[in-house]
Write a protein that holds these residues in place. Structure first.
Motif, PDB file in Angstrom:
ATOM      1  N   VAL A 145       0.847  -1.198   0.000  1.00 45.11           N
ATOM      2  CA  VAL A 145       0.000   0.000   0.000  1.00 45.11           C
ATOM      3  C   VAL A 145       0.879   1.242   0.000  1.00 45.11           C
ATOM      4  CG1 VAL A 145      -1.861   1.240   1.161  1.00 45.11           C
ATOM      5  CG2 VAL A 145      -1.810  -1.256   1.235  1.00 45.11           C
ATOM      6  N   GLY A 146       1.444   1.556  -1.146  1.00 42.62           N
ATOM      7  CA  GLY A 146       2.248   2.764  -1.292  1.00 42.62           C
ATOM      8  C   GLY A 146       3.250   2.939  -0.177  1.00 42.62           C
ATOM      9  N   TRP A 186      -3.981   7.112  -4.143  1.00 46.23           N
ATOM     10  CA  TRP A 186      -4.435   7.017  -2.754  1.00 46.23           C
ATOM     11  C   TRP A 186      -4.258   5.600  -2.234  1.00 46.23           C
ATOM     12  CZ3 TRP A 186      -8.177   9.628  -6.047  1.00 46.23           C
ATOM     13  CH2 TRP A 186      -8.161  11.007  -5.892  1.00 46.23           C
ATOM     14  N   HIS A 187      -4.228   5.461  -0.909  1.00 39.45           N
ATOM     15  CA  HIS A 187      -4.120   4.131  -0.297  1.00 39.45           C
ATOM     16  C   HIS A 187      -5.207   3.201  -0.821  1.00 39.45           C
ATOM     17  CE1 HIS A 187      -2.083   6.138   3.426  1.00 39.45           C
ATOM     18  NE2 HIS A 187      -1.195   5.873   2.478  1.00 39.45           N
ATOM     19  N   LEU A 214       2.820   3.150   2.916  1.00 41.69           N
ATOM     20  CA  LEU A 214       2.547   2.364   4.127  1.00 41.69           C
ATOM     21  C   LEU A 214       3.272   1.027   4.102  1.00 41.69           C
ATOM     22  CD1 LEU A 214      -1.297   2.904   4.687  1.00 41.69           C
ATOM     23  CD2 LEU A 214       0.609   4.033   5.851  1.00 41.69           C
ATOM     24  N   LYS A 261      -1.966   4.514  -9.359  1.00 45.16           N
ATOM     25  CA  LYS A 261      -2.342   4.471  -7.946  1.00 45.16           C
ATOM     26  C   LYS A 261      -1.849   5.733  -7.241  1.00 45.16           C
ATOM     27  CE  LYS A 261      -2.552  -0.524  -7.856  1.00 45.16           C
ATOM     28  NZ  LYS A 261      -2.731  -0.624  -9.288  1.00 45.16           N
ATOM     29  N   PHE A 321      -4.513   4.110   7.407  1.00 42.41           N
ATOM     30  CA  PHE A 321      -4.970   3.916   6.034  1.00 42.41           C
ATOM     31  C   PHE A 321      -5.902   5.053   5.624  1.00 42.41           C
ATOM     32  CE2 PHE A 321      -7.148   2.288   2.431  1.00 42.41           C
ATOM     33  CZ  PHE A 321      -6.358   1.297   1.872  1.00 42.41           C
ATOM     34  N   GLY A 322      -5.485   5.832   4.646  1.00 48.51           N
ATOM     35  CA  GLY A 322      -6.339   6.859   4.060  1.00 48.51           C
ATOM     36  C   GLY A 322      -6.628   8.051   4.943  1.00 48.51           C
ATOM     37  N   SER A 340      -4.149  10.427   6.098  1.00 50.06           N
ATOM     38  CA  SER A 340      -2.963  11.278   6.237  1.00 50.06           C
ATOM     39  C   SER A 340      -3.292  12.767   6.250  1.00 50.06           C
ATOM     40  CB  SER A 340      -1.961  10.977   5.119  1.00 50.06           C
ATOM     41  OG  SER A 340      -2.569  11.169   3.860  1.00 50.06           O
ATOM     42  N   THR A 375      -7.518   6.094  11.024  1.00 50.69           N
ATOM     43  CA  THR A 375      -7.693   5.384   9.763  1.00 50.69           C
ATOM     44  C   THR A 375      -9.019   5.781   9.122  1.00 50.69           C
ATOM     45  OG1 THR A 375      -7.676   3.194   8.710  1.00 50.69           O
ATOM     46  CG2 THR A 375      -8.859   3.381  10.793  1.00 50.69           C
ATOM     47  N   TYR A 422      -4.688   0.961  -3.969  1.00 48.93           N
ATOM     48  CA  TYR A 422      -3.954  -0.296  -3.836  1.00 48.93           C
ATOM     49  C   TYR A 422      -4.873  -1.408  -3.335  1.00 48.93           C
ATOM     50  CZ  TYR A 422       0.148   2.676  -4.287  1.00 48.93           C
ATOM     51  OH  TYR A 422       1.079   3.569  -4.751  1.00 48.93           O
ATOM     52  N   TYR A 453     -14.559   1.684   3.532  1.00 51.22           N
ATOM     53  CA  TYR A 453     -13.636   2.811   3.401  1.00 51.22           C
ATOM     54  C   TYR A 453     -14.455   4.093   3.442  1.00 51.22           C
ATOM     55  CZ  TYR A 453     -10.397   6.171   1.420  1.00 51.22           C
ATOM     56  OH  TYR A 453      -9.614   7.275   1.216  1.00 51.22           O
TER      57      TYR A 453
END
Length: 116
Positions: free
Chosen positions: A19-20, A58-59, A22, A56, A99-100, A102, A108, A62, A34
């Motif tokens: 995941v990028g 955003w988290h 992360l 890709k 996750f997502g 930031s 998260t 992925y 999500y």
């Protein structure tokens, strides 16, 4: 349309997903939600989440490349409700740390929904 949304995905089997920034995260099989927001064109944002995009960013890009999209709902509200919806999802889900989220103070924005 500006909106806050929840997108639901199914992961058929446990997987480790890169995941990028992360890095690699182990995801158990199950249903995930999500929570996100869009400052304009929420329809295009959800279309992106529910497709297999090569670019890709955003988290969730992925995760959604591997998980099966199930459904979504949209709240035509401003983005300040994104964190409120995320906190609500926390009550029914197991958080996937960092996750997502930031761009806010939430832990998260992705949760695995607990079996009931």
């Amino acid at each position: 349309m500006k909106a806050v949304y929840a997108a639901f995905f199914r992961l058929e089997k446990s997987r480790e997903i890169e995941v990028g920034a992360l890095g690699k995260i182990q995801f158990p099989e199950g249903i995930y939600v999500y929570v996100g927001s869009a400052m304009n064109s929420v329809e295009k944002r959800l279309e992106r989440h529910f497709s297999r995009t090569e670019n890709k960013h955003w988290h969730i890009d992925y995760f959604s490349a591997v998980a099966q999209p199930i459904d979504y709902f949209i709240l035509p509200e401003n983005s300040s409700y994104e964190c409120v919806l995320s906190e609500t999802a926390n009550a029914i889900g197991e958080p996937v740390d960092s996750f997502g989220s930031s761009d806010c103070e939430c832990k998260t924005h992705l949760y695995r929904i607990k079996n009931r």
